[in-house]
Design a protein around this motif. Structure first.
Motif, mmCIF file in Angstrom:
data_model
loop_
_atom_site.group_PDB
_atom_site.id
_atom_site.type_symbol
_atom_site.label_atom_id
_atom_site.label_comp_id
_atom_site.label_asym_id
_atom_site.label_seq_id
_atom_site.Cartn_x
_atom_site.Cartn_y
_atom_site.Cartn_z
ATOM 1 N N GLN A 123 1.128 -1.375 0.604
ATOM 2 C CA GLN A 123 -0.260 -0.078 0.186
ATOM 3 C C GLN A 123 0.894 1.466 0.010
ATOM 4 O O GLN A 123 -0.169 2.083 -0.348
ATOM 5 N N THR A 124 2.335 1.187 0.762
ATOM 6 C CA THR A 124 3.030 2.818 0.809
ATOM 7 C C THR A 124 4.117 2.279 -0.388
ATOM 8 O O THR A 124 5.066 3.343 -0.475
ATOM 9 N N GLY A 125 4.078 1.321 -1.412
ATOM 10 C CA GLY A 125 5.185 1.269 -2.040
ATOM 11 C C GLY A 125 6.690 0.715 -2.269
ATOM 12 O O GLY A 125 7.731 1.430 -2.016
ATOM 13 N N LEU A 126 6.245 0.527 -0.944
ATOM 14 C CA LEU A 126 8.122 0.726 -0.037
ATOM 15 C C LEU A 126 7.722 -1.448 -0.143
ATOM 16 O O LEU A 126 7.095 -2.217 -1.102
ATOM 17 N N GLU A 127 8.837 -2.340 -0.032
ATOM 18 C CA GLU A 127 9.964 -3.688 -0.517
ATOM 19 C C GLU A 127 9.676 -3.470 1.253
ATOM 20 O O GLU A 127 10.020 -3.418 1.672
ATOM 21 N N PRO A 128 9.359 -5.223 1.115
ATOM 22 C CA PRO A 128 9.289 -5.902 2.243
ATOM 23 C C PRO A 128 10.922 -6.223 3.157
ATOM 24 O O PRO A 128 11.549 -6.695 1.921
ATOM 25 N N GLY A 129 10.823 -5.963 4.131
ATOM 26 C CA GLY A 129 11.515 -5.841 4.918
ATOM 27 C C GLY A 129 12.088 -6.603 6.120
ATOM 28 O O GLY A 129 12.059 -8.225 6.064
ATOM 29 N N GLU A 130 12.189 -6.377 6.902
ATOM 30 C CA GLU A 130 11.966 -7.782 8.213
ATOM 31 C C GLU A 130 10.927 -7.371 9.425
ATOM 32 O O GLU A 130 10.549 -6.236 9.377
ATOM 33 N N LEU A 131 10.610 -8.706 9.772
ATOM 34 C CA LEU A 131 9.758 -8.792 10.538
ATOM 35 C C LEU A 131 10.680 -9.275 11.693
ATOM 36 O O LEU A 131 10.946 -10.168 11.969
ATOM 37 N N VAL A 132 10.587 -8.131 12.887
ATOM 38 C CA VAL A 132 10.971 -8.294 14.364
ATOM 39 C C VAL A 132 10.286 -8.863 15.768
ATOM 40 O O VAL A 132 9.482 -7.529 15.351
ATOM 41 N N TRP A 133 9.756 -10.075 16.076
ATOM 42 C CA TRP A 133 8.839 -9.665 17.229
ATOM 43 C C TRP A 133 9.758 -10.197 18.681
ATOM 44 O O TRP A 133 10.759 -10.936 18.406
#
Length: 314
Positions: A241-251
């Motif tokens: 939705q924001t025109g960005l590439e997926p990065g990292e999920l930090v849980w």
């Protein structure tokens, strides 16, 4: 905090299994709200790279990712009644309103019969299917109150945190305030279950969207596989939705625990090896983050080991 480094060539799922092993071996045995008992540690962290469609979808047992996706889409509608989920065959919230119904009415109705009534009787669902102001309500309609000259307060317009974060990511990506918060202290006592995955913070770096999720209470065996998938999916949707590439999920987990009656699940799952590297394709871009449908998502290369059933603690 549990955060042992994982070698680069190790399967991403191994950190989840290592966390499960640590909690089971080292956790403090404690009584808990449900009366079942847990082994618990304080503080843990997992990191998953979401580049190239990668997703933290557990393979050492089948995770019903469509169920988790339907739940996330339900959150985004702002709905708090289980009926829309029930009509889609999603069962994960059924126990809480059922327990409330039995407690308040004294009618020892079976869970399956209760759920059937929720599906077939809209008035019954309105009375007994609501969970209170849980996730979706806080995410999309956080309540506000305006001070009046007479010294009283009146209800103001609700805040759609999700919409505001999407806009802020588009217009001010370097902000440190891209936060979606579920822990509304004033309304906790009205919720069937206070939010476990409570705080999402988004972070933009080099055109990639990262997400840090803080989860105050985490059932590693049953809850965490769903939570990882949902957080990663939300991050993927926000990125699109924001025109960005997926990065990292930090849980990050606070009270990270395993229930004592899940021993069979834990021992079976820890005996298994991860297999394959599942990925997610979002088939189309919707005009709004609130318009996605279940058919917009396709999982590739998911060949998990069989499911392991275990009771949900209510």
């Amino acid at each position: 905090m549990a955060n042992a480094p994982i070698p680069a060539d190790t399967h991403p799922e191994q950190q989840y299994l290592s966390l499960m092993q640590q909690v089971w071996d080292e956790g403090s045995e404690r009584s808990d709200r449900t009366g079942i008992g847990t082994r618990s540690i304080c503080g843990a962290m997992l990191r998953y790279d979401l580049a190239s469609g990668a997703m933290p979808l557990i393979t050492t047992k089948r995770v019903y990712w469509k169920t988790a996706t339907r739940e996330l889409l339900w959150f985004l509608t702002g709905e708090t009644n289980i009926r829309p989920l029930v009509l889609q065959g999603v069962k994960i919230w059924n126990e809480w309103p059922h327990a409330r119904y039995v407690k308040e009415t004294g009618d020892e109705i079976a869970l399956d019969e209760f759920v059937t009534r929720i599906a077939e009787d809209e008035d019954f669902a309105k009375r007994w299917g609501d969970l209170g102001p849980v996730y979706g309500k806080q995410w999309t309609n956080w309540p506000t109150y305006r001070y009046r000259k007479d010294g009283l307060y009146e209800k103001g317009e609700g805040i759609n945190q999700v919409a505001e974060v999407v806009e802020s990511l588009r217009t001010n990506p370097g902000s440190r305030r891209h936060i979606i918060e579920g822990w509304n202290v004033a309304e906790l006592d009205r919720m069937a279950l206070p939010p476990c995955h409570k705080t999402y913070q988004f972070h933009v770096a080099a055109g990639r969207l990262n997400c840090l999720l803080y989860q105050r209470s985490c059932d590693v065996a049953l809850g965490l596989p769903f939570n990882l998938w949902s957080a990663a999916l939300l991050t993927r949707m926000m990125a699109q939705q924001t025109g960005l590439e997926p990065g990292e999920l930090v849980w990050m987990g606070g009270d990270v625990h395993l229930y004592l009656n899940h021993r069979h699940l834990i021992e079976e799952q820890l005996s298994r090896e991860p297999r394959g590297r599942p990925s997610l394709e979002i088939i189309r871009t919707r005009a709004s983050i609130f318009e996605y449908e279940i058919g917009d998502f396709a999982v590739r290369d998911y060949d998990p080991l069989p499911p392991i059933k275990a009771p949900v603690a209510v």
